[in-house]
Design a protein around this motif. Sequence first.
Motif, short mmCIF file in Angstrom:
data_model
loop_
_atom_site.label_atom_id
_atom_site.label_comp_id
_atom_site.label_asym_id
_atom_site.label_seq_id
_atom_site.Cartn_x
_atom_site.Cartn_y
_atom_site.Cartn_z
N GLU A 1 0.82 -1.22 0.00
CA GLU A 1 0.00 0.00 0.00
C GLU A 1 0.85 1.27 0.00
O GLU A 1 0.38 2.34 -0.37
CB GLU A 1 -0.93 0.02 1.22
CG GLU A 1 -2.00 -1.06 1.23
CD GLU A 1 -1.47 -2.38 1.77
OE1 GLU A 1 -0.28 -2.42 2.13
OE2 GLU A 1 -2.23 -3.36 1.83
N ASN A 2 2.10 1.16 0.43
CA ASN A 2 2.97 2.34 0.54
C ASN A 2 3.90 2.50 -0.66
O ASN A 2 4.56 3.53 -0.80
CB ASN A 2 3.83 2.25 1.80
CG ASN A 2 3.00 2.22 3.07
OD1 ASN A 2 1.82 2.59 3.05
ND2 ASN A 2 3.59 1.78 4.16
N ASN B 1 3.46 5.56 -3.12
CA ASN B 1 3.91 6.84 -2.56
C ASN B 1 5.42 6.95 -2.54
O ASN B 1 5.97 8.05 -2.68
CB ASN B 1 3.36 7.02 -1.14
CG ASN B 1 1.95 7.61 -1.14
OD1 ASN B 1 1.58 8.33 -2.08
ND2 ASN B 1 1.18 7.30 -0.12
N ARG C 1 6.16 8.02 -6.00
CA ARG C 1 5.68 9.38 -6.28
C ARG C 1 6.51 10.45 -5.59
O ARG C 1 6.81 11.50 -6.16
CB ARG C 1 4.22 9.50 -5.84
CG ARG C 1 3.62 10.87 -6.07
CD ARG C 1 2.22 10.95 -5.50
NE ARG C 1 1.65 12.28 -5.67
CZ ARG C 1 0.53 12.69 -5.11
NH1 ARG C 1 -0.15 11.87 -4.34
NH2 ARG C 1 0.08 13.91 -5.31
N ARG C 2 6.94 10.19 -4.36
CA ARG C 2 7.54 11.24 -3.54
C ARG C 2 9.07 11.17 -3.45
O ARG C 2 9.69 12.08 -2.92
CB ARG C 2 6.95 11.18 -2.12
CG ARG C 2 5.44 11.35 -2.08
CD ARG C 2 4.90 11.23 -0.67
NE ARG C 2 3.45 11.24 -0.64
CZ ARG C 2 2.70 12.35 -0.69
NH1 ARG C 2 3.29 13.54 -0.77
NH2 ARG C 2 1.39 12.27 -0.66
N THR C 3 9.66 10.08 -3.93
CA THR C 3 11.11 9.92 -3.78
C THR C 3 11.71 9.42 -5.09
O THR C 3 11.00 9.14 -6.06
CB THR C 3 11.46 8.91 -2.67
OG1 THR C 3 11.18 7.58 -3.13
CG2 THR C 3 10.66 9.17 -1.40
N SER D 1 -3.45 4.58 -6.65
CA SER D 1 -2.10 5.08 -6.42
C SER D 1 -1.44 5.35 -7.76
O SER D 1 -0.66 6.28 -7.91
CB SER D 1 -1.29 4.05 -5.63
OG SER D 1 -1.80 3.92 -4.33
N SER E 1 -2.42 8.92 -9.60
CA SER E 1 -1.66 10.11 -9.24
C SER E 1 -0.28 10.08 -9.86
O SER E 1 0.26 11.11 -10.25
CB SER E 1 -1.55 10.22 -7.72
OG SER E 1 -0.93 9.09 -7.17
N LEU E 2 0.30 8.90 -9.98
CA LEU E 2 1.62 8.80 -10.61
C LEU E 2 1.54 9.18 -12.09
O LEU E 2 2.37 9.91 -12.59
CB LEU E 2 2.15 7.36 -10.48
CG LEU E 2 2.63 6.96 -9.09
CD1 LEU E 2 2.84 5.45 -9.05
CD2 LEU E 2 3.90 7.67 -8.74
#
Length: 280
Positions: free
Chosen positions: A180-181, A184, A187-189, A212, A215-216
Amino acid sequence: MEDQIVGCIHNGFFDNYLRRFKDVFVFVPSDSRFGTNVTLNKTLSTPEERTRVVGNVIKCLAEEEKELIPGIRNELYPVAPSFGSPPYFSVERAAATYFGIKPHGMSCVANLIKECEEEAGIPLSLSNQAMSVGAVSYVHVDGYRYERGVLFCYDLELPGGFIPKNQDGEVESFKLIPVENVANVIRRTQFFKPNCSLVIMDFLFRHGYFFSIVSLVYFHTHLAVTHLTLKDKLIFLCHLYYYDPPRHGEKIITFISHFLPVIRQTIGAPTSLSLSSSSH
């Protein structure tokens, strides 16, 4: 080669370096958006002869300009129209990306088993349970180089107590991250390389972690899968809602509504948006 496209050459590399080798390369003007067609002289009739003369060109360029083609390793890369096809010729591996050559090397299953053992210490008894689930292709442009990659994807579920251990010294560490993570993290790193991110995104899409991915796709424009315009992406979301509204509808409406000012500015969308579903 023989009416098959086997690579892509940057205009700058073509004009500045290859054009003068007229006895090796034949340049045919084209009206297509790809510009000039480049092929090998027809007098070069065998794979061995083509390999030799192209190798001489690469050697000449590398000697004239040391930094142009770094990493010469005298390792040949087969140039073929597809996997399993006989190669037309072979090219120095370090120069393959300058000709936009796709990799057509070791068979997928053999490479999978080899890499599982070397990279993570996964024994054959586990690796031979991997399921082939498709492939992801991409193009990465860096200067004169076109890296045209094909990533064959496999799913392999490991036992809960399995601890991967690198065997060849090429892996720094392993991390266990809840699925689930993972989106992100992408996307964020920059924790994962872009081509690795594509494989992970493919997994998330296939296993139902789609939003998820949404958004990517919208906000990671440097990845190969984001070449669609914002309008095309919006249409795709609407089709997804149409075919499966109970599963996706509310999240899509929330997502689009949140970014409606950006959508309006880009494609002239209305200030409000409603979607209706169909039973078929």
